[in-house]
Design an enzyme around this catalytic site. Structure first.
Site, PDB file in Angstrom:
ATOM      1  N   ASP A  48       0.828  -1.170   0.000  1.00  0.00           N
ATOM      2  CA  ASP A  48       0.000   0.000   0.000  1.00  0.00           C
ATOM      3  C   ASP A  48       0.889   1.256   0.000  1.00  0.00           C
ATOM      4  OD1 ASP A  48      -2.388   1.252   0.369  1.00  0.00           O
ATOM      5  OD2 ASP A  48      -2.472   0.921   2.526  1.00  0.00           O
ATOM      6  N   ASP A  50       1.271   5.028  -0.398  1.00  0.00           N
ATOM      7  CA  ASP A  50       0.520   6.278  -0.458  1.00  0.00           C
ATOM      8  C   ASP A  50       1.463   7.437  -0.706  1.00  0.00           C
ATOM      9  OD1 ASP A  50      -1.912   5.019   0.075  1.00  0.00           O
ATOM     10  OD2 ASP A  50      -1.520   5.063   2.235  1.00  0.00           O
ATOM     11  N   ASP A 122      -1.924  10.055  12.712  1.00  0.00           N
ATOM     12  CA  ASP A 122      -2.307   9.512  14.023  1.00  0.00           C
ATOM     13  C   ASP A 122      -1.130   9.277  14.974  1.00  0.00           C
ATOM     14  OD1 ASP A 122      -1.523   7.455  12.335  1.00  0.00           O
ATOM     15  OD2 ASP A 122      -3.290   6.201  12.672  1.00  0.00           O
TER      16      ASP A 122
HETATM   17  P1  ATP Z   1      -1.726  -0.209   6.982  1.00  0.00           P
HETATM   18  O1  ATP Z   1      -1.713   0.094   5.525  1.00  0.00           O
HETATM   19  O2  ATP Z   1      -0.817  -1.272   7.439  1.00  0.00           O
HETATM   20  O3  ATP Z   1      -3.095  -0.324   7.510  1.00  0.00           O
HETATM   21  P2  ATP Z   1      -1.186   2.550   7.304  1.00  0.00           P
HETATM   22  O4  ATP Z   1      -0.482   3.315   8.358  1.00  0.00           O
HETATM   23  O5  ATP Z   1      -0.654   2.665   5.920  1.00  0.00           O
HETATM   24  O6  ATP Z   1      -1.171   1.051   7.768  1.00  0.00           O
HETATM   25  P3  ATP Z   1      -3.613   3.531   6.195  1.00  0.00           P
HETATM   26  O7  ATP Z   1      -5.010   3.346   6.682  1.00  0.00           O
HETATM   27  O8  ATP Z   1      -3.214   2.965   4.889  1.00  0.00           O
HETATM   28  O9  ATP Z   1      -2.696   2.928   7.348  1.00  0.00           O
HETATM   29  O10 ATP Z   1      -3.311   5.081   6.246  1.00  0.00           O
HETATM   30  C1  ATP Z   1      -2.171   5.688   5.659  1.00  0.00           C
HETATM   31  C2  ATP Z   1      -1.666   6.833   6.542  1.00  0.00           C
HETATM   32  O11 ATP Z   1      -2.694   7.801   6.744  1.00  0.00           O
HETATM   33  C3  ATP Z   1      -1.265   6.393   7.955  1.00  0.00           C
HETATM   34  O12 ATP Z   1       0.049   5.914   8.007  1.00  0.00           O
HETATM   35  C4  ATP Z   1      -1.459   7.679   8.736  1.00  0.00           C
HETATM   36  O13 ATP Z   1      -0.384   8.550   8.564  1.00  0.00           O
HETATM   37  C5  ATP Z   1      -2.670   8.300   8.078  1.00  0.00           C
HETATM   38  N1  ATP Z   1      -3.915   7.866   8.753  1.00  0.00           N
HETATM   39  C6  ATP Z   1      -4.686   6.812   8.450  1.00  0.00           C
HETATM   40  N2  ATP Z   1      -5.750   6.724   9.235  1.00  0.00           N
HETATM   41  C7  ATP Z   1      -5.682   7.762  10.076  1.00  0.00           C
HETATM   42  C8  ATP Z   1      -6.488   8.257  11.120  1.00  0.00           C
HETATM   43  N3  ATP Z   1      -7.592   7.616  11.474  1.00  0.00           N
HETATM   44  N4  ATP Z   1      -6.092   9.382  11.761  1.00  0.00           N
HETATM   45  C9  ATP Z   1      -4.961  10.033  11.387  1.00  0.00           C
HETATM   46  N5  ATP Z   1      -4.177   9.628  10.424  1.00  0.00           N
HETATM   47  C10 ATP Z   1      -4.503   8.520   9.757  1.00  0.00           C
HETATM   48 MG    MG Z   2      -1.534   1.841   4.275  1.00  0.00          MG
END
Ligand code: ATP
Ligand code: MG
Length: 376
Positions: A48, A50, A122
């Site tokens: 993933d 981003d 977060d």
């Molecule tokens: P994974 O992909 O393993 O779930 P991730 O950290 O990449 O972990 P995502 O949901 O893909 O999680 O979100 C990407 C990024 O967006 C996170 O790393 C974080 O910086 C931000 N983010 C996601 N959800 C939230 C939230 N609820 N509040 C604040 N920031 C968030």
């Molecule tokens: Mg992610």
């Protein structure tokens, strides 16, 4: 704040690099951000990727032939590569948020600088940016240090950040297990107090997060920690820990480790199995038809669930099918054997039966033997 880090080219997603290059050529800044940088630093594989940029969503959208603007709460751009693969591009946003009655964020489309974007994330470990060209990790909040020390630390005050978005509480639990990290006392206290706020989150959003909670290599550890913190009952109020739940989570993890496919059908069928059985026992007292009683029990267990975490329709249909198949498999009617084996959910129903036999229903061992041979 800027740290030279060279990642193995093979670990970086080619499409993500292309997107970054295109945005930068147009004169904007673009970085890898969030989970992918965290996972790259840990040497973990990540799917993933981003991207965060100072270009506005409309500007990004114009740069790519195959891209689309999405999102209501926040506007994002998906750059499409094929029907399954897309890269998500988000414009830097400020932490300035519009909150509703309960302090929950309802809108945060205020664009900002990278320094602002950091603060809306977060946890510190999720607020790392990677400049692909300069090969630098940009860290404004001590995320690298926390990653090294395996610390889940909120950006700002935990209680306040969880009020803004209660989903962060279950994310904290997931990241703690993923990293084998400590959860700070501040986070723990805030979660114990604020767990019920999960009730304010839309069931559709919780579905996405629930999949992430349990479809991983540390599924049961997450389950137990959610239970310990009082979060589980705000997601799966009908689910209570037993050996079958443990087996289900662990088998999910094992399948993922060995590259086998997993499906939320199995997971939710298992989580709700006990509730469905209990409803069935009650309804059967008034309903002569066992078949109708079972259908009603299935419906009630599912209806109760989707108030908290919604389940897509195709999923509930198949969960019901897996449940209904249990009684049929248990009975072994010679005339129906072939017909059952050809059912599209036979394989899941069989695996379900196996796990039941290995945990809460040891009396089913013989039946399992029968079906193991019958399908060969
Ligand atoms: P994974 O992909 O393993 O779930 P991730 O950290 O990449 O972990 P995502 O949901 O893909 O999680 O979100 C990407 C990024 O967006 C996170 O790393 C974080 O910086 C931000 N983010 C996601 N959800 C939230 C939230 N609820 N509040 C604040 N920031 C968030
Ligand atoms: Mg992610």
């Amino acid at each position: 704040m800027h740290h030279f880090v060279k990642f193995d080219k093979k670990l970086l997603d080619k499409n993500a690099i292309k997107v970054i290059n295109t945005i930068q050529k147009a004169g904007y800044k673009a970085y890898l951000v969030g989970g992918c940088v965290r996972d790259l630093m840990l040497g973990l594989q990540t799917k993933d990727f981003d991207i965060a940029t100072n270009a506005k969503p409309e500007q990004v959208n114009k740069l790519f032939k195959r891209s689309r603007l999405i999102g209501r709460r926040f506007r994002l751009v998906h750059v499409l590569f094929n029907s399954r693969d897309y890269i998500e591009v988000a414009t830097f946003r400020s932490g300035k948020v519009k909150t509703g009655k309960n302090g929950v964020v309802v809108r945060d489309n205020h664009y900002g600088k990278i320094e602002d974007d950091v603060l809306r994330r977060d946890f510190t470990i999720n607020a790392l940016y990677y400049d692909v060209e300069k090969q630098e990790v940009i860290d404004y909040v001590g995320g690298l240090q926390d990653l090294e020390a395996r610390q889940i630390r909120p950006i700002g005050n935990a209680a306040k950040r969880f009020t803004e978005d209660p989903v962060r509480m279950i994310r904290a639990v997931r990241f703690a297990e993923k990293l084998g990290a400590e959860i700070s006392a501040e986070i723990e206290t805030a979660i114990l107090k604020q767990a019920p706020l999960l009730g304010n989150v839309s069931p559709a959003r919780l579905y996405e997060e629930c999949i992430k909670l349990f479809q991983n290599e540390y599924s049961f550890a997450v389950y137990q920690r959610l239970e310990k913190y009082g979060l589980l009952r705000h997601l799966l109020k009908q689910t209570h820990n037993n050996d079958f739940i443990k087996k289900t989570c662990n088998s999910t993890s094992e399948r993922i480790k060995s590259g086998k496919p997993v499906t939320p059908v199995f997971l939710f069928a298992a989580f709700l199995w006990q509730a469905q059985n209990e409803r069935f026992a009650l309804i059967k007292k008034q309903q002569r038809s066992s078949h109708l009683a079972q259908l009603q029990a299935c419906d009630e267990a599912i209806m109760n669930q989707i108030k908290q975490v919604s389940l897509p329709h195709y999923l509930t249909a198949r969960i019901r099918n897996v449940w209904m198949l249990q009684a049929k498999l248990e009975k072994i009617q010679p005339k129906k054997i072939e017909w059952l084996i050809e059912n599209r959910d036979f394989r899941i129903a069989y695996d379900f039966l196996v796990l039941r036999a290995q945990s809460i229903n040891p009396e089913l061992e013989k039946v399992v033997d029968f079906w193991s041979k019958a399908q060969q």
